[in-house]
Design a protein around this motif. Structure first.
Motif, short mmCIF file in Angstrom:
data_model
loop_
_atom_site.label_atom_id
_atom_site.label_comp_id
_atom_site.label_asym_id
_atom_site.label_seq_id
_atom_site.Cartn_x
_atom_site.Cartn_y
_atom_site.Cartn_z
N UNK A 5 0.83 -1.21 0.00
CA UNK A 5 0.00 0.00 0.00
C UNK A 5 0.87 1.26 0.00
N UNK A 6 1.84 1.29 0.89
CA UNK A 6 2.74 2.45 0.94
C UNK A 6 3.53 2.58 -0.36
N UNK A 7 4.05 1.46 -0.85
CA UNK A 7 4.84 1.48 -2.07
C UNK A 7 4.02 1.98 -3.25
N UNK A 8 2.79 1.47 -3.38
CA UNK A 8 1.93 1.90 -4.47
C UNK A 8 1.60 3.38 -4.41
N UNK A 9 1.33 3.87 -3.20
CA UNK A 9 1.02 5.29 -3.03
C UNK A 9 2.24 6.15 -3.36
N UNK A 10 3.41 5.77 -2.87
CA UNK A 10 4.63 6.54 -3.12
C UNK A 10 4.94 6.59 -4.61
N UNK A 11 4.85 5.45 -5.28
CA UNK A 11 5.17 5.40 -6.71
C UNK A 11 4.14 6.20 -7.52
N UNK A 12 2.88 6.10 -7.14
CA UNK A 12 1.83 6.85 -7.85
C UNK A 12 2.05 8.35 -7.72
N UNK A 13 2.35 8.81 -6.52
CA UNK A 13 2.57 10.25 -6.31
C UNK A 13 3.82 10.73 -7.04
N UNK A 14 4.86 9.89 -7.07
CA UNK A 14 6.10 10.28 -7.77
C UNK A 14 5.84 10.44 -9.25
N UNK A 15 5.18 9.45 -9.85
CA UNK A 15 4.89 9.52 -11.29
C UNK A 15 3.96 10.69 -11.58
N UNK A 16 2.93 10.87 -10.74
CA UNK A 16 1.97 11.96 -10.95
C UNK A 16 2.64 13.32 -10.87
N UNK A 17 3.62 13.45 -9.99
CA UNK A 17 4.30 14.74 -9.83
C UNK A 17 5.07 15.15 -11.08
N UNK A 18 5.40 14.18 -11.94
CA UNK A 18 6.12 14.48 -13.16
C UNK A 18 5.22 14.69 -14.37
N UNK A 19 3.95 14.28 -14.25
CA UNK A 19 3.05 14.40 -15.40
C UNK A 19 1.93 15.41 -15.19
N UNK A 20 1.39 15.48 -13.98
CA UNK A 20 0.25 16.37 -13.73
C UNK A 20 0.56 17.85 -13.99
N UNK A 21 1.77 18.36 -13.62
CA UNK A 21 2.03 19.78 -13.89
C UNK A 21 1.97 20.16 -15.35
N UNK A 22 2.10 19.18 -16.25
CA UNK A 22 2.07 19.48 -17.68
C UNK A 22 0.66 19.42 -18.26
N UNK A 23 -0.30 18.99 -17.44
CA UNK A 23 -1.68 18.87 -17.91
C UNK A 23 -2.38 20.22 -17.82
N UNK A 24 -2.95 20.65 -18.92
CA UNK A 24 -3.74 21.88 -18.92
C UNK A 24 -2.95 23.14 -18.62
N UNK A 25 -1.65 23.10 -18.84
CA UNK A 25 -0.84 24.30 -18.60
C UNK A 25 -0.69 24.67 -17.14
N UNK A 26 -0.84 23.67 -16.23
CA UNK A 26 -0.75 23.95 -14.79
C UNK A 26 0.62 24.51 -14.42
N UNK A 27 1.67 23.93 -14.98
CA UNK A 27 3.02 24.38 -14.63
C UNK A 27 3.22 25.85 -15.00
N UNK A 28 2.81 26.22 -16.19
CA UNK A 28 2.99 27.60 -16.63
C UNK A 28 2.21 28.58 -15.75
N UNK A 29 1.00 28.16 -15.33
CA UNK A 29 0.21 29.04 -14.46
C UNK A 29 0.87 29.21 -13.10
N UNK A 30 1.41 28.13 -12.56
CA UNK A 30 2.10 28.21 -11.27
C UNK A 30 3.36 29.06 -11.37
N UNK A 31 4.09 28.91 -12.48
CA UNK A 31 5.29 29.74 -12.68
C UNK A 31 4.90 31.21 -12.76
N UNK A 32 3.76 31.48 -13.41
CA UNK A 32 3.28 32.86 -13.50
C UNK A 32 2.93 33.46 -12.15
N UNK A 33 2.51 32.62 -11.21
CA UNK A 33 2.11 33.10 -9.88
C UNK A 33 3.32 33.28 -8.97
N UNK A 34 4.20 32.25 -8.89
CA UNK A 34 5.28 32.28 -7.90
C UNK A 34 6.65 32.59 -8.52
#
Length: 230
Positions: A5-34
């Motif tokens: 359970x812990x391993x699956x959660x850790x791996x899922x969050x790690x992979x998601x952290x590398x792909x989710x910011x690129x969805x819908x321009x989220x990374x660019x919006x965050x860069x624009x804010x901070x």
């Protein structure tokens, strides 16, 4: 929270952290804010924390043997890792922005491609070498999932970043791809490339070998397993 359970959660969050910011321009919006510096500082710290968690969770996961670790298998990462570390040190700050570790905002000069003539994605190749080589001696299920995931991510990133380069460079992408390679040793026998790049490449390669030796001897302390062939 233990085991799979812990391993699956850790791996899922790690992979998601590398792909989710690129969805819908989220990374660019965050860069624009901070701002770019704050964003990448926080992102780098978060990625490091998640990576440590993934590796430690994989070590603690239940052991399921898929293939045995034979003595010769330890030679595979020991042969591959010096090359991987040279790719890391030579590729960090590469003067082309369309890759991991590339210099942000750099203008690529087709007449002076630098190390990109050998590889335009050296850090992705280093990650693929590291993960693929470590698959061989680590035949338990948790480690196969870990190193297999990194290998797939590294190999999938290369065409993805190449597609971004084609889109960003538009009509100028032909010169970019003509003067770079995924992996080519031919620049090492070209006089013009060697005159312009031999000294800097040799220094970076030397640093990579020193780092490899340090990591090799710290492996037992950090990971808890000796990397030396039995």
């Amino acid at each position: 929270m233990t085991g799979w359970t812990e391993y699956g959660l850790a791996l899922t969050l790690f992979v998601a952290s590398h792909f989710l910011p690129r969805v819908g321009g989220l990374r660019e919006r965050l860069i624009g804010v901070v701002g770019r510096r704050v964003y990448f500082g926080v992102y780098g710290l978060l990625s490091t924390i998640l990576l440590v968690w993934v590796v430690s969770a994989a070590i603690r996961a239940p052991y399921v043997d898929l293939w045995p670790q034979l003595p010769w298998t330890r030679w595979v990462p020991n042969i591959a890792m010096p090359i991987a570390m040279i790719l890391v040190t030579c590729g960090t700050g590469l003067r082309q922005p369309f890759t991991l570790g590339g210099k942000r905002g750099a203008e690529f000069d087709p007449a002076r491609p630098g190390f990109a003539a050998i590889s335009r994605h050296p850090l992705f190749l280093a990650l693929a070498l590291w993960s693929g080589a470590h698959l061989v001696p680590n035949g338990d299920l948790a480690m196969v999932i870990l190193f297999g995931s990194f290998l797939v991510m590294a190999l999938a990133a290369i065409p993805a970043f190449d597609a971004r380069a084609r889109h960003s460079l538009n009509g100028n992408s032909g010169a970019f791809f003509a003067n770079t390679a995924i992996l080519s040793l031919s620049p090492l026998v070209r006089g013009d490339w060697m005159r312009a790049n031999a000294r800097g490449t040799a220094i970076r390669a030397g640093v990579g070998l020193v780092l490899w030796i340090a990591l090799l001897h710290l492996h037992s302390v950090i990971i808890g397993v000796s990397p030396f062939p039995i």
